[in-house]
Write an enzyme that holds these catalytic residues in place. Structure first.
Site, mmCIF file in Angstrom:
data_model
loop_
_atom_site.group_PDB
_atom_site.id
_atom_site.type_symbol
_atom_site.label_atom_id
_atom_site.label_comp_id
_atom_site.label_asym_id
_atom_site.label_seq_id
_atom_site.Cartn_x
_atom_site.Cartn_y
_atom_site.Cartn_z
ATOM 1 N N LYS A 80 0.852 -1.194 0.000
ATOM 2 C CA LYS A 80 0.000 0.000 0.000
ATOM 3 C C LYS A 80 0.884 1.240 0.000
ATOM 4 C CE LYS A 80 -4.241 1.219 -0.009
ATOM 5 N NZ LYS A 80 -5.259 0.489 -0.788
ATOM 6 N N GLY A 176 -22.892 4.717 -0.675
ATOM 7 C CA GLY A 176 -21.900 5.031 -1.711
ATOM 8 C C GLY A 176 -22.280 4.358 -3.018
ATOM 9 N N GLY A 178 -20.842 4.720 -6.114
ATOM 10 C CA GLY A 178 -19.769 5.027 -7.068
ATOM 11 C C GLY A 178 -19.441 3.847 -7.958
ATOM 12 N N VAL A 180 -18.296 0.934 -7.528
ATOM 13 C CA VAL A 180 -18.785 -0.387 -7.107
ATOM 14 C C VAL A 180 -20.272 -0.319 -6.768
ATOM 15 C CG1 VAL A 180 -18.561 -2.279 -5.458
ATOM 16 C CG2 VAL A 180 -16.537 -0.993 -6.136
HETATM 17 P P1 NAD Z 1 -15.809 5.611 -5.670
HETATM 18 O O1 NAD Z 1 -14.994 6.788 -5.241
HETATM 19 O O2 NAD Z 1 -16.051 5.383 -7.121
HETATM 20 O O3 NAD Z 1 -17.257 5.638 -4.967
HETATM 21 C C1 NAD Z 1 -17.420 5.928 -3.628
HETATM 22 C C2 NAD Z 1 -18.687 6.748 -3.523
HETATM 23 O O4 NAD Z 1 -18.987 6.920 -2.147
HETATM 24 C C3 NAD Z 1 -18.561 8.149 -4.129
HETATM 25 O O5 NAD Z 1 -19.589 8.337 -5.091
HETATM 26 C C4 NAD Z 1 -18.716 9.077 -2.925
HETATM 27 O O6 NAD Z 1 -19.396 10.283 -3.234
HETATM 28 C C5 NAD Z 1 -19.514 8.227 -1.970
HETATM 29 N N1 NAD Z 1 -19.382 8.565 -0.560
HETATM 30 C C6 NAD Z 1 -18.281 8.920 0.130
HETATM 31 N N2 NAD Z 1 -18.587 9.131 1.425
HETATM 32 C C7 NAD Z 1 -19.913 8.887 1.536
HETATM 33 C C8 NAD Z 1 -20.825 8.916 2.627
HETATM 34 N N3 NAD Z 1 -20.437 9.245 3.858
HETATM 35 N N4 NAD Z 1 -22.116 8.610 2.392
HETATM 36 C C9 NAD Z 1 -22.541 8.286 1.148
HETATM 37 N N5 NAD Z 1 -21.718 8.235 0.084
HETATM 38 C C10 NAD Z 1 -20.419 8.526 0.284
HETATM 39 O O7 NAD Z 1 -15.112 4.349 -4.995
HETATM 40 P P2 NAD Z 1 -15.303 2.828 -5.395
HETATM 41 O O8 NAD Z 1 -14.252 2.457 -6.374
HETATM 42 O O9 NAD Z 1 -16.739 2.572 -5.710
HETATM 43 O O10 NAD Z 1 -14.920 2.099 -4.039
HETATM 44 C C11 NAD Z 1 -15.801 2.081 -2.953
HETATM 45 C C12 NAD Z 1 -15.118 1.378 -1.783
HETATM 46 O O11 NAD Z 1 -14.806 0.035 -2.176
HETATM 47 C C13 NAD Z 1 -13.793 2.012 -1.368
HETATM 48 O O12 NAD Z 1 -13.640 1.854 0.031
HETATM 49 C C14 NAD Z 1 -12.757 1.168 -2.086
HETATM 50 O O13 NAD Z 1 -11.505 1.182 -1.408
HETATM 51 C C15 NAD Z 1 -13.404 -0.196 -2.045
HETATM 52 N N6 NAD Z 1 -12.989 -1.088 -3.126
HETATM 53 C C16 NAD Z 1 -13.197 -0.740 -4.413
HETATM 54 C C17 NAD Z 1 -12.810 -1.628 -5.437
HETATM 55 C C18 NAD Z 1 -13.048 -1.300 -6.886
HETATM 56 O O14 NAD Z 1 -13.005 -2.213 -7.709
HETATM 57 N N7 NAD Z 1 -13.330 -0.050 -7.243
HETATM 58 C C19 NAD Z 1 -12.220 -2.859 -5.113
HETATM 59 C C20 NAD Z 1 -12.047 -3.189 -3.772
HETATM 60 C C21 NAD Z 1 -12.429 -2.297 -2.781
#
Ligand code: NAD
Length: 356
Positions: A80, A176, A178, A180
């Site tokens: 990391k 969230g 986003g 995922v």
């Molecule tokens: P992203 O940034 O695309 O989406 C996260 C969303 O959460 C954003 O739209 C943001 O506005 C929203 N958000 C933040 N704080 C919030 C709150 N308090 N209440 C409501 N919404 C809130 O991120 P992502 O890629 O979708 O990842 C989401 C989580 O999953 C992260 O913790 C990431 O580390 C984990 N993750 C993602 C992946 C991946 O493939 N993208 C893989 C493993 C783990």
């Protein structure tokens, strides 16, 4: 800060402090395990309060990443990078310099994106390194792969509680929407779930509402009466206060380190909430990305479905040992590492970290 002591307890191989005065780059690269293959881990840009907090984040996240690789059957380990976002003076230059440090590691570390790391950062970083191992353009978006794995984990949790993995009619609250969260909502709606969701971003909220997600206030998402709460935003959200407000019987989402410490896993167990450990559930993108990098193969449905089987094995182990699912999952990963002659200590260092 007793960095070497923390590393020894966590079984970390190497921690590199990165600093460049001109660009304002400063942070840590933690390599937990490079013996199983390349160490995979994202770059997190965050406003850390101090160096100890940042180092601890890097140590915990890189260790989880090793466990994730182990349980997902990936020939690789965990790493990391954490960067002090608010100390940066020239962001493109800082990313290029960071790329140079990663290049200097000679390929043992394959980096990718994490919280706060955006597309322009990637372009700048890649001026300094060829070791950016993000999801290939030839694959579907990473979030879709992760969402698929999360669905299989949810089904395993329902099967464990109800003897039936059927999603139809189930209520799911997603925090969230986003990369995922949105594809996950779509999958669940396609399976006739009632999906509630929230996000801080109005555009995302509109897109989700258009799909049929019932939008709730971000502050109220924990209180939605639901079968499953799916945290897909930031880590650390299931702290003691939010945990008291939770009205779901299952917690299963993609967010990394959703529990501030393993103690919350014990509390969830005491409250009768089935917690699916994030690092077991959210490995879909890693499975596809690392798999493609190592084999060139594009379809990983069998491996993604295996996430559900691993989740079931974690529940059975937790039941048999009367421990939390977090402890069961770390125990499973550590057993495999011990079989591989990788580690011999038996205490979970994550617990100790959390008490620092
Ligand atoms: P992203 O940034 O695309 O989406 C996260 C969303 O959460 C954003 O739209 C943001 O506005 C929203 N958000 C933040 N704080 C919030 C709150 N308090 N209440 C409501 N919404 C809130 O991120 P992502 O890629 O979708 O990842 C989401 C989580 O999953 C992260 O913790 C990431 O580390 C984990 N993750 C993602 C992946 C991946 O493939 N993208 C893989 C493993 C783990």
């Amino acid at each position: 800060m007793e960095l070497l002591d923390w590393m020894a307890r966590g079984g970390h191989e190497r921690v590199l402090a990165v600093q460049d005065s001109e660009s304002g780059l400063s942070g840590w690269i933690a390599l937990h395990n490079t013996r199983r293959g390349p160490a995979y881990g994202g770059i997190r840009m965050w406003r850390y309060r101090n160096e100890a907090e940042a180092a601890l984040d890097a140590l915990r996240l890189s260790q989880s990443m090793t466990y994730k690789c182990v349980l997902a059957g990936i020939a690789g380990g965990g790493a990391k990078t954490v960067i002090f976002a608010d100390r940066i003076k020239n962001r493109p230059l800082a990313m290029e310099k960071l790329g140079g440090f990663i290049e200097g590691l000679g390929g043992v570390y394959r980096c990718g994106p994490d919280v706060g790391f955006v597309e322009s950062d990637r372009l700048a970083l890649q001026k300094g390194t060829t070791h950016y191992a993000c999801h290939s353009q030839e694959l579907r978006p990473a979030g879709e792969a992760t969402a698929e794995g999360v669905e299989y984990g949810m089904r395993a949790a329902l099967d464990f509680l109800d003897g039936n993995s059927e999603l139809k009619g189930k209520k799911v609250a997603i925090q969230g929407l986003g990369s995922v969260g949105l594809p996950l909502a779509k999958r669940l709606l396609d399976n006739d779930c009632e999906v509630f969701g929230c996000d801080l971003n109005a555009n995302v909220v509109n897109a989700a509402e258009g799909l049929g997600v019932k939008i709730v206030e971000p502050a109220k998402v924990f209180e939605v009466e639901s079968d499953i709460f799916a945290p897909c935003a930031m880590g650390g959200v299931l702290h003691d206060l939010n945990l008291q407000r939770l009205r779901s019987r299952i917690v299963a989402g993609a967010a990394n380190n959703v529990l501030p410490s393993p103690e919350q896993a014990d509390q969830l167990r005491e409250r009768g909430v089935l917690y699916v450990p994030d690092f077991v559930l959210n490995s879909g993108a890693l499975i596809e990305g690392a798999g493609f990098e190592q084999t060139g193969r594009k379809n990983y449905e069998t491996e993604l479905r295996r996430i559900g089987a691993t989740v079931s094995a974690v529940f059975q182990r937790a039941d048999a040992a009367s421990c939390s699912t977090h402890d069961a999952a770390t125990g499973m990963a550590r057993d495999i590492l011990v079989q591989e002659n990788q580690i011999i200590e038996q205490e979970s260092p994550l617990k100790e970290f959390a008490q620092e």
